[in-house]
Scaffold this motif. Structure first.
Motif, PDB file in Angstrom:
ATOM      1  N   PHE A 160       0.826  -1.215   0.000  1.00  0.00           N
ATOM      2  CA  PHE A 160       0.000   0.000   0.000  1.00  0.00           C
ATOM      3  C   PHE A 160       0.851   1.252   0.000  1.00  0.00           C
ATOM      4  O   PHE A 160       0.546   2.232  -0.684  1.00  0.00           O
ATOM      5  N   ARG A 161       1.952   1.237   0.752  1.00  0.00           N
ATOM      6  CA  ARG A 161       2.824   2.411   0.831  1.00  0.00           C
ATOM      7  C   ARG A 161       3.534   2.648  -0.495  1.00  0.00           C
ATOM      8  O   ARG A 161       3.788   3.779  -0.898  1.00  0.00           O
ATOM      9  N   ASN A 162       3.839   1.576  -1.197  1.00  0.00           N
ATOM     10  CA  ASN A 162       4.591   1.678  -2.435  1.00  0.00           C
ATOM     11  C   ASN A 162       3.725   1.888  -3.671  1.00  0.00           C
ATOM     12  O   ASN A 162       4.234   2.285  -4.709  1.00  0.00           O
ATOM     13  N   ALA A 163       2.411   1.596  -3.574  1.00  0.00           N
ATOM     14  CA  ALA A 163       1.578   1.628  -4.776  1.00  0.00           C
ATOM     15  C   ALA A 163       0.388   2.578  -4.707  1.00  0.00           C
ATOM     16  O   ALA A 163      -0.208   2.868  -5.738  1.00  0.00           O
ATOM     17  N   LEU A 164       0.031   3.053  -3.511  1.00  0.00           N
ATOM     18  CA  LEU A 164      -1.182   3.862  -3.377  1.00  0.00           C
ATOM     19  C   LEU A 164      -0.891   5.226  -2.768  1.00  0.00           C
ATOM     20  O   LEU A 164       0.072   5.390  -2.025  1.00  0.00           O
ATOM     21  N   TRP A 165      -1.778   6.173  -3.077  1.00  0.00           N
ATOM     22  CA  TRP A 165      -1.721   7.486  -2.450  1.00  0.00           C
ATOM     23  C   TRP A 165      -3.123   8.073  -2.460  1.00  0.00           C
ATOM     24  O   TRP A 165      -3.745   8.203  -3.509  1.00  0.00           O
ATOM     25  N   ASN A 207      -0.661   5.374  -7.353  1.00  0.00           N
ATOM     26  CA  ASN A 207       0.226   6.539  -7.385  1.00  0.00           C
ATOM     27  C   ASN A 207       1.129   6.595  -8.614  1.00  0.00           C
ATOM     28  O   ASN A 207       1.728   7.612  -8.884  1.00  0.00           O
ATOM     29  N   ASP A 208       1.230   5.517  -9.366  1.00  0.00           N
ATOM     30  CA  ASP A 208       2.044   5.487 -10.585  1.00  0.00           C
ATOM     31  C   ASP A 208       1.329   4.583 -11.590  1.00  0.00           C
ATOM     32  O   ASP A 208       1.397   3.361 -11.498  1.00  0.00           O
ATOM     33  N   ASP A 209       0.649   5.200 -12.541  1.00  0.00           N
ATOM     34  CA  ASP A 209      -0.160   4.437 -13.498  1.00  0.00           C
ATOM     35  C   ASP A 209       0.652   3.414 -14.285  1.00  0.00           C
ATOM     36  O   ASP A 209       0.217   2.279 -14.458  1.00  0.00           O
ATOM     37  N   ALA A 210       1.815   3.805 -14.767  1.00  0.00           N
ATOM     38  CA  ALA A 210       2.627   2.887 -15.570  1.00  0.00           C
ATOM     39  C   ALA A 210       3.050   1.671 -14.740  1.00  0.00           C
ATOM     40  O   ALA A 210       2.985   0.535 -15.206  1.00  0.00           O
ATOM     41  N   TYR A 211       3.471   1.913 -13.515  1.00  0.00           N
ATOM     42  CA  TYR A 211       3.880   0.813 -12.627  1.00  0.00           C
ATOM     43  C   TYR A 211       2.691  -0.100 -12.323  1.00  0.00           C
ATOM     44  O   TYR A 211       2.820  -1.327 -12.358  1.00  0.00           O
ATOM     45  N   ALA A 212       1.526   0.475 -12.067  1.00  0.00           N
ATOM     46  CA  ALA A 212       0.329  -0.329 -11.776  1.00  0.00           C
ATOM     47  C   ALA A 212      -0.073  -1.173 -12.987  1.00  0.00           C
ATOM     48  O   ALA A 212      -0.446  -2.335 -12.837  1.00  0.00           O
ATOM     49  N   ARG A 213       0.016  -0.598 -14.175  1.00  0.00           N
ATOM     50  CA  ARG A 213      -0.301  -1.384 -15.384  1.00  0.00           C
ATOM     51  C   ARG A 213       0.691  -2.531 -15.562  1.00  0.00           C
ATOM     52  O   ARG A 213       0.318  -3.640 -15.936  1.00  0.00           O
ATOM     53  N   PHE A 224       6.333   6.208   7.760  1.00  0.00           N
ATOM     54  CA  PHE A 224       5.223   6.733   6.968  1.00  0.00           C
ATOM     55  C   PHE A 224       5.134   8.255   7.016  1.00  0.00           C
ATOM     56  O   PHE A 224       4.211   8.834   6.469  1.00  0.00           O
ATOM     57  N   ASN A 225       6.092   8.896   7.727  1.00  0.00           N
ATOM     58  CA  ASN A 225       6.088  10.339   7.884  1.00  0.00           C
ATOM     59  C   ASN A 225       4.714  10.819   8.368  1.00  0.00           C
ATOM     60  O   ASN A 225       4.087  11.687   7.772  1.00  0.00           O
ATOM     61  N   ALA A 226       4.245  10.193   9.449  1.00  0.00           N
ATOM     62  CA  ALA A 226       2.913  10.486   9.981  1.00  0.00           C
ATOM     63  C   ALA A 226       2.962  10.559  11.502  1.00  0.00           C
ATOM     64  O   ALA A 226       3.854  10.007  12.135  1.00  0.00           O
ATOM     65  N   ASP A 227       1.942  11.212  12.072  1.00  0.00           N
ATOM     66  CA  ASP A 227       1.845  11.350  13.524  1.00  0.00           C
ATOM     67  C   ASP A 227       0.902  10.338  14.156  1.00  0.00           C
ATOM     68  O   ASP A 227       0.878  10.205  15.376  1.00  0.00           O
ATOM     69  N   SER A 228       0.103   9.661  13.331  1.00  0.00           N
ATOM     70  CA  SER A 228      -0.844   8.684  13.868  1.00  0.00           C
ATOM     71  C   SER A 228      -1.128   7.596  12.839  1.00  0.00           C
ATOM     72  O   SER A 228      -0.890   7.777  11.633  1.00  0.00           O
ATOM     73  N   VAL A 229      -1.643   6.487  13.335  1.00  0.00           N
ATOM     74  CA  VAL A 229      -2.025   5.384  12.449  1.00  0.00           C
ATOM     75  C   VAL A 229      -3.130   5.836  11.508  1.00  0.00           C
ATOM     76  O   VAL A 229      -3.106   5.531  10.308  1.00  0.00           O
ATOM     77  N   GLU A 230      -4.100   6.576  12.013  1.00  0.00           N
ATOM     78  CA  GLU A 230      -5.203   7.053  11.161  1.00  0.00           C
ATOM     79  C   GLU A 230      -4.696   7.950  10.038  1.00  0.00           C
ATOM     80  O   GLU A 230      -5.221   7.914   8.926  1.00  0.00           O
ATOM     81  N   GLU A 231      -3.672   8.755  10.326  1.00  0.00           N
ATOM     82  CA  GLU A 231      -3.087   9.586   9.274  1.00  0.00           C
ATOM     83  C   GLU A 231      -2.485   8.709   8.178  1.00  0.00           C
ATOM     84  O   GLU A 231      -2.620   9.014   6.986  1.00  0.00           O
ATOM     85  N   VAL A 232      -1.836   7.620   8.566  1.00  0.00           N
ATOM     86  CA  VAL A 232      -1.264   6.692   7.584  1.00  0.00           C
ATOM     87  C   VAL A 232      -2.375   6.107   6.714  1.00  0.00           C
ATOM     88  O   VAL A 232      -2.274   6.080   5.482  1.00  0.00           O
ATOM     89  N   PHE A 233      -3.443   5.630   7.343  1.00  0.00           N
ATOM     90  CA  PHE A 233      -4.559   5.075   6.573  1.00  0.00           C
ATOM     91  C   PHE A 233      -5.106   6.102   5.582  1.00  0.00           C
ATOM     92  O   PHE A 233      -5.372   5.783   4.433  1.00  0.00           O
ATOM     93  N   HIS A 234      -5.266   7.332   6.045  1.00  0.00           N
ATOM     94  CA  HIS A 234      -5.800   8.373   5.160  1.00  0.00           C
ATOM     95  C   HIS A 234      -4.831   8.698   4.025  1.00  0.00           C
ATOM     96  O   HIS A 234      -5.250   8.863   2.876  1.00  0.00           O
ATOM     97  N   LYS A 235      -3.537   8.785   4.334  1.00  0.00           N
ATOM     98  CA  LYS A 235      -2.534   9.109   3.312  1.00  0.00           C
ATOM     99  C   LYS A 235      -2.536   8.109   2.160  1.00  0.00           C
ATOM    100  O   LYS A 235      -2.393   8.492   1.006  1.00  0.00           O
ATOM    101  N   TYR A 236      -2.640   6.839   2.487  1.00  0.00           N
ATOM    102  CA  TYR A 236      -2.483   5.818   1.456  1.00  0.00           C
ATOM    103  C   TYR A 236      -3.799   5.250   0.935  1.00  0.00           C
ATOM    104  O   TYR A 236      -3.899   4.942  -0.250  1.00  0.00           O
ATOM    105  N   PHE A 237      -4.780   5.105   1.797  1.00  0.00           N
ATOM    106  CA  PHE A 237      -6.042   4.483   1.384  1.00  0.00           C
ATOM    107  C   PHE A 237      -7.169   5.484   1.160  1.00  0.00           C
ATOM    108  O   PHE A 237      -8.211   5.112   0.619  1.00  0.00           O
TER     109      PHE A 237
END
Length: 121
Positions: A44-49, A54-60, A100-113
């Protein structure tokens, strides 16, 4: 414990000796998520934002490898998980929020998902 990444994928048949109608198809692809802490669990960290690829070519390229056909488009739909997976993921993320450069777990979930997490019972 169970979780899957859900993608909508549009692919093209690359038929050489025949003609197909239609030439492109859409399908739903469910990629099993690795257990939190295992190799590959940070997909999720490497593929989503923000709930998007987060990178169409990589996802394809990834989807082409999964399906063994040329992929034209990949859209992230949601992350489905059960309560046990979500709790394990929260624990693992909480161990190192700096990753994850975040202050909370919820921030991480929001950043990526974004808002694309669905709990299954």
């Amino acid at each position: 414990m169970h979780a899957e990444y859900v993608f909508r994928v549009r692919f093209r048949l690359d038929a050489r000796r025949v003609r197909t109608e239609p030439e492109t198809f859409e399908t739903i692809v469910r990629l099993p998520a690795e257990p939190p802490g295992a190799d590959g669990w940070l997909f999720f960290r490497n593929a989503l934002w923000r709930g998007e690829v987060n990178d169409d070519a990589y996802a394809r390229e990834l989807a082409s490898d999964w399906l063994d056909v040329p992929v034209e488009d990949v859209t992230f739909r949601e992350f489905e998980c059960d309560e046990a997976y979500r709790e394990a993921m929260e624990t693992e993320i909480g161990r190192d929020l700096g990753t994850f450069n975040a202050d909370s777990v919820e921030e991480v979930f929001h950043k990526y998902f974004g808002s694309s997490i669905r709990l299954q019972s």
